[in-house]
Structure formats: C-alpha cells, structure tokens
Design a protein around this motif. Structure first.
Motif, short mmCIF file in Angstrom:
data_model
loop_
_atom_site.label_atom_id
_atom_site.label_comp_id
_atom_site.label_asym_id
_atom_site.label_seq_id
_atom_site.Cartn_x
_atom_site.Cartn_y
_atom_site.Cartn_z
N ALA A 62 1.48 -11.96 -7.16
CA ALA A 62 2.12 -12.92 -6.26
C ALA A 62 3.14 -12.26 -5.33
N LYS A 63 3.56 -11.05 -5.63
CA LYS A 63 4.52 -10.34 -4.79
C LYS A 63 3.88 -9.89 -3.49
N ASN A 64 4.73 -9.56 -2.54
CA ASN A 64 4.26 -9.00 -1.28
C ASN A 64 3.47 -7.73 -1.59
N ASN A 65 2.26 -7.62 -1.05
CA ASN A 65 1.36 -6.49 -1.33
C ASN A 65 1.02 -6.39 -2.81
N GLY A 66 0.92 -7.53 -3.46
CA GLY A 66 0.70 -7.57 -4.91
C GLY A 66 -0.57 -6.88 -5.35
N LEU A 67 -1.66 -7.07 -4.64
CA LEU A 67 -2.93 -6.44 -5.04
C LEU A 67 -2.79 -4.92 -5.01
N GLU A 68 -2.17 -4.41 -3.98
CA GLU A 68 -1.95 -2.96 -3.89
C GLU A 68 -1.06 -2.48 -5.03
N LYS A 69 -0.03 -3.25 -5.37
CA LYS A 69 0.87 -2.89 -6.46
C LYS A 69 0.12 -2.86 -7.80
N VAL A 70 -0.78 -3.81 -8.00
CA VAL A 70 -1.57 -3.82 -9.23
C VAL A 70 -2.47 -2.59 -9.30
N LEU A 71 -3.13 -2.28 -8.21
CA LEU A 71 -4.01 -1.11 -8.18
C LEU A 71 -3.23 0.18 -8.45
N VAL A 72 -2.05 0.30 -7.87
CA VAL A 72 -1.22 1.48 -8.10
C VAL A 72 -0.80 1.53 -9.57
#
Length: 137
Positions: A63-73
């Motif tokens: 749900a955070k800004n750029n959340g999908l990228e943060k999950v992948l990282v």
C-alpha cells in the motif's frame, strides 16, 4: 532500503503479492497459500499462526508509495540464491490456484523472475510443472 524481513516472510510476500496483484485475493489462492505454508519443507520452522500477520505486513508494504517495487526488493534482498526458484515456484502455484492467470499476474511473474535473475529454462520448467499439477479433465 526495504524493511527487513525473514526468508519465510519473503516467500510469503511472493505468494501474497501474486494473490493481490489483480486487486483481489480469492479463496482458492488464500487456501493454496495456507496449504503451502502447512506442508512444504521450507516452512518447517515457520509458525503457521504467523501467516495472518505476515500477510498484513505484506499488504501494508504494498500500500506504500512504490509498494510493489519495495516488495520485490525485500524478496530479492532477503532470500538466499538457493531459494530464488522456490519463491518463483510458490508465486506460480498461487497464480494457478484458481485455474486462471490474468495479465497482472503474468506481469508480476515477469517482474519477480527478472528481480531474482532466474534463467529461462528454470522458469519454463517451473511453469510447466504447475500447468501439469493444475490440469483438469
């Protein structure tokens, strides 16, 4: 920098994100995630009672800004190389659970395999195995 998570968390994040990427976590996908956590050896040392809190933590990160990228990282940074194929295989299992794989799910799989730097032959084998396990008459 991604929030610090455990390898178990990273595997769960891969599955939860796969389920949520099309904006809906259906019962078949949630059941499959639960079954995987209950039965696979990689989760032998994981307390299944923590699955709900791990799912919620993943949802908060998404749900955070750029959340999908943060999950992948978080997934890529946390998992040892020997579990990269496992993470992809678990995501594929969740995608196949409801016997339909949409464009959003295909895109997430592509992002995950790129982030984990998986080779095409391994990816093809994982995907073919899932198709065989989920085939219907």
């Amino acid at each position: 920098m991604a929030d610090a998570i455990t390898p178990h968390s990273a595997l769960i994040y891969a599955m939860v994100t796969m389920s949520a990427v099309d904006r809906g976590m259906n019962d078949a996908e949630l059941k499959r995630i639960g079954d995987i956590v209950q039965t696979l050896p990689v989760f032998r040392d994981f307390d299944p009672e923590q699955l709900v809190s791990e799912t919620e933590a993943c949802a908060e990160l998404l749900a955070k800004n750029n959340g999908l990228e943060k999950v992948l990282v978080a997934i890529a940074d946390t998992l040892p190389k020997k579990l990269h194929e496992t993470a992809y295989a678990l995501a594929v299992e969740v995608a196949a659970a409801d016997l339909t794989v949409g464009q959003e799910e295909l895109r997430f799989l592509q992002m995950l395999r790129d982030r984990l730097n998986l080779d095409k032959l391994s990816v093809a084998a994982i995907e073919r195995g899932a198709r065989a396990r989920h085939a219907t008459l």
